[in-house]
Design an enzyme around this catalytic site. Structure first.
Site, PDB file in Angstrom:
ATOM      1  N   LYS A 170       0.823  -1.219   0.000  1.00 26.40           N
ATOM      2  CA  LYS A 170       0.000   0.000   0.000  1.00 26.40           C
ATOM      3  C   LYS A 170       0.849   1.257   0.000  1.00 26.40           C
ATOM      4  CE  LYS A 170      -4.400  -1.724   1.500  1.00 26.40           C
ATOM      5  NZ  LYS A 170      -5.618  -1.540   2.261  1.00 26.40           N
ATOM      6  N   LYS A 207     -10.563  -4.377  -4.086  1.00 27.64           N
ATOM      7  CA  LYS A 207     -11.535  -3.326  -4.390  1.00 27.64           C
ATOM      8  C   LYS A 207     -10.856  -2.005  -4.709  1.00 27.64           C
ATOM      9  CE  LYS A 207     -13.151  -3.510   0.336  1.00 27.64           C
ATOM     10  NZ  LYS A 207     -12.156  -3.158   1.348  1.00 27.64           N
ATOM     11  N   LYS A 233      -4.087 -10.608  -6.157  1.00 27.25           N
ATOM     12  CA  LYS A 233      -5.367 -10.720  -5.450  1.00 27.25           C
ATOM     13  C   LYS A 233      -6.437  -9.795  -6.022  1.00 27.25           C
ATOM     14  CE  LYS A 233      -6.246  -8.233  -1.580  1.00 27.25           C
ATOM     15  NZ  LYS A 233      -6.686  -7.823  -0.251  1.00 27.25           N
TER      16      LYS A 233
HETATM   17  P1  ATP Z   1      -8.212  -3.506  -0.456  1.00 31.15           P
HETATM   18  O1  ATP Z   1      -8.440  -4.426  -1.612  1.00 31.15           O
HETATM   19  O2  ATP Z   1      -8.803  -2.159  -0.623  1.00 31.15           O
HETATM   20  O3  ATP Z   1      -6.823  -3.519   0.042  1.00 31.15           O
HETATM   21  P2  ATP Z   1      -9.332  -5.562   1.000  1.00 31.15           P
HETATM   22  O4  ATP Z   1     -10.592  -5.923   0.311  1.00 31.15           O
HETATM   23  O5  ATP Z   1      -8.139  -6.404   0.837  1.00 31.15           O
HETATM   24  O6  ATP Z   1      -9.046  -4.062   0.691  1.00 31.15           O
HETATM   25  P3  ATP Z   1     -10.735  -5.610   3.466  1.00 31.15           P
HETATM   26  O7  ATP Z   1     -11.926  -5.051   2.852  1.00 31.15           O
HETATM   27  O8  ATP Z   1     -10.490  -5.085   4.811  1.00 31.15           O
HETATM   28  O9  ATP Z   1      -9.478  -5.413   2.566  1.00 31.15           O
HETATM   29  O10 ATP Z   1     -10.809  -7.188   3.527  1.00 31.15           O
HETATM   30  C1  ATP Z   1     -11.846  -7.781   4.233  1.00 31.15           C
HETATM   31  C2  ATP Z   1     -11.744  -9.270   4.231  1.00 31.15           C
HETATM   32  O11 ATP Z   1     -11.833  -9.775   2.900  1.00 31.15           O
HETATM   33  C3  ATP Z   1     -10.425  -9.801   4.792  1.00 31.15           C
HETATM   34  O12 ATP Z   1     -10.726 -10.934   5.599  1.00 31.15           O
HETATM   35  C4  ATP Z   1      -9.653 -10.213   3.585  1.00 31.15           C
HETATM   36  O13 ATP Z   1      -8.756 -11.255   3.855  1.00 31.15           O
HETATM   37  C5  ATP Z   1     -10.762 -10.672   2.656  1.00 31.15           C
HETATM   38  N1  ATP Z   1     -10.368 -10.541   1.261  1.00 31.15           N
HETATM   39  C6  ATP Z   1     -10.076  -9.402   0.608  1.00 31.15           C
HETATM   40  N2  ATP Z   1      -9.777  -9.644  -0.677  1.00 31.15           N
HETATM   41  C7  ATP Z   1      -9.873 -10.997  -0.840  1.00 31.15           C
HETATM   42  C8  ATP Z   1      -9.677 -11.885  -1.952  1.00 31.15           C
HETATM   43  N3  ATP Z   1      -9.313 -11.426  -3.135  1.00 31.15           N
HETATM   44  N4  ATP Z   1      -9.880 -13.208  -1.765  1.00 31.15           N
HETATM   45  C9  ATP Z   1     -10.254 -13.682  -0.562  1.00 31.15           C
HETATM   46  N5  ATP Z   1     -10.448 -12.910   0.532  1.00 31.15           N
HETATM   47  C10 ATP Z   1     -10.264 -11.584   0.398  1.00 31.15           C
END
Ligand code: ATP
Ligand code: LTN
Length: 333
Positions: free
Chosen positions: A115, A201, A198
């Site tokens: 990040k 969002k 990954k």
């Molecule tokens: P950003 O993508 O903005 O960094 P994020 O989606 O990774 O944000 P959070 O919204 O806080 O971060 O994630 C919430 C939950 O979703 C966490 O448990 C994270 O591990 C899970 N998660 C996020 N992206 C994935 C993915 N691509 N596959 C599986 N689990 C995910």
């Protein structure tokens, strides 16, 4: 009685619309745990401001995440749903834990490294750096046994455990040391345009992710464009990350094993496979989206949920914080 149940805590940042990754990696698992465990599911708005956020977007996203929690099947009468900034004990314990977390540990966090690279003009905040100690506070305040998250959070959770153990050793037994709860299938849903990274969002290319708010046709279009390979064989292989990702999505939603799916698609091309994955996702997300949209029209109901949630969370969190303050040597007021 609730008190005999093991405790679960997890949270999602209201940093944008939720993706299929958030749903399959986190929320979908949470709904299966709500009867057996005493669950706290938080919307971690304080974590979301570690990178710049428009206030109006943050407000909107916070309510949307809550609506998604309920629409996905979390029952506000069974689980505690709340907003992190409503329970001030999170930052209060966060500070104490900051003072017990080492600079070197924080510098090794891969999410921080990723990040911080994305921040322009080297505008990396102290909040982004110390984010994992706030996450540890979130978890440790509730004497959490299990933390259901996606694979990307494993490292943060390891640090939370280390901090808990360090505190317990330095002062005396205070915190339950939490365990990660990461499912085998769906724990890392990949980017549809670059299946080696990954699904996120905060990605700039909107073909790379499926949002829970995407309409049926957008979902179909994005799967049609999903990057695969030129082999044309549906099988599970690390050399075919695009196909592997689609198999994982299919399997996580339907419960069918990947082996079965591979058999089912033997001799069939990617076009048919992708269309089927798209239909499965469309059918999974449509009812969720409709319910979420209805909930968002009823702000009073959402307010009632987060009010009640904050009260319940606050009572538990205060107890832990009081203990911690006493142990570190703060004089009670
Ligand atoms: P950003 O993508 O903005 O960094 P994020 O989606 O990774 O944000 P959070 O919204 O806080 O971060 O994630 C919430 C939950 O979703 C966490 O448990 C994270 O591990 C899970 N998660 C996020 N992206 C994935 C993915 N691509 N596959 C599986 N689990 C995910
Ligand atoms: N760090 C997590 C979000 C998060 C969290 C938590 C997850 C903050 N506090 C406590 C589980 C438990 C993320 O970026 N996905």
């Amino acid at each position: 009685m609730e008190d005999n149940k093991k405790v679960i805590f997890s949270g999602i940042q209201p940093s944008g619309s939720l993706t299929l990754g958030n749903y399959l990696g986190a929320i979908k698992n949470w709904t299966n745990l709500q009867d057996e465990y005493n669950c706290y599911y938080c919307i971690v708005d304080m974590h979301a401001i570690t990178v710049p956020k428009e206030p109006k977007d943050l407000r909107k996203n916070t309510l949307e995440v809550l609506a998604n929690y309920v629409a996905a099947g979390l029952d506000p009468d069974k689980v505690t749903l709340f907003i992190q900034s409503h329970v001030s004990a999170h930052v209060e314990l966060g500070w104490v834990l900051n003072c017990m977390t080492y600079y070197g540990e924080l510098g090794r966090m891969t999410q921080f490294k990723d990040k911080s690279k994305k921040q322009e003009n080297n505008n990396i905040t102290a909040g982004l750096f110390t984010y994992p100690s706030l996450m540890a506070a979130d978890i440790l305040l509730y004497q959490t046994d299990l933390v259901p998250v996606g694979e990307d959070q494993r490292q943060h959770l390891e640090l939370s455990r280390d901090i808990a153990i360090r505190f317990n050793n330095r002062y005396s037994e205070t915190f339950v040391v939490p365990e990660p709860y990461i499912s085998k299938v769906g724990a890392k849903i990949m980017n549809l345009q670059d299946p080696t990274s990954k699904m996120s969002k905060s990605d700039t290319n909107d073909n790379s992710y499926i949002l829970l708010s995407d309409d049926d046709d957008s979902i179909r279009r994005k799967f049609k464009r999903a990057v695969t390979d030129s082999l044309g064989i549906v099988k599970l292989s690390d050399d075919q990350p695009g196909v592997k990702n689609l198999l994982g999505i299919y399997s996580k939603i339907t419960g069918e094993s990947v082996d079965n799916l591979v058999q089912k698609y033997e001799g069939k091309g990617y076009a048919e496979f992708k269309e089927d994955v798209a239909e499965i996702v469309v059918n999974e997300l449509r009812p969720l989206r409709e319910k979420r949209d209805d909930l968002l029209k009823n702000k009073d109901y959402l307010e009632e949920i987060y009010h009640k949630g904050a009260e319940k969370a606050e009572n538990v969190a205060r107890k832990t914080l009081r203990k911690v303050y006493k142990k570190v040597g703060f004089i009670p007021r």
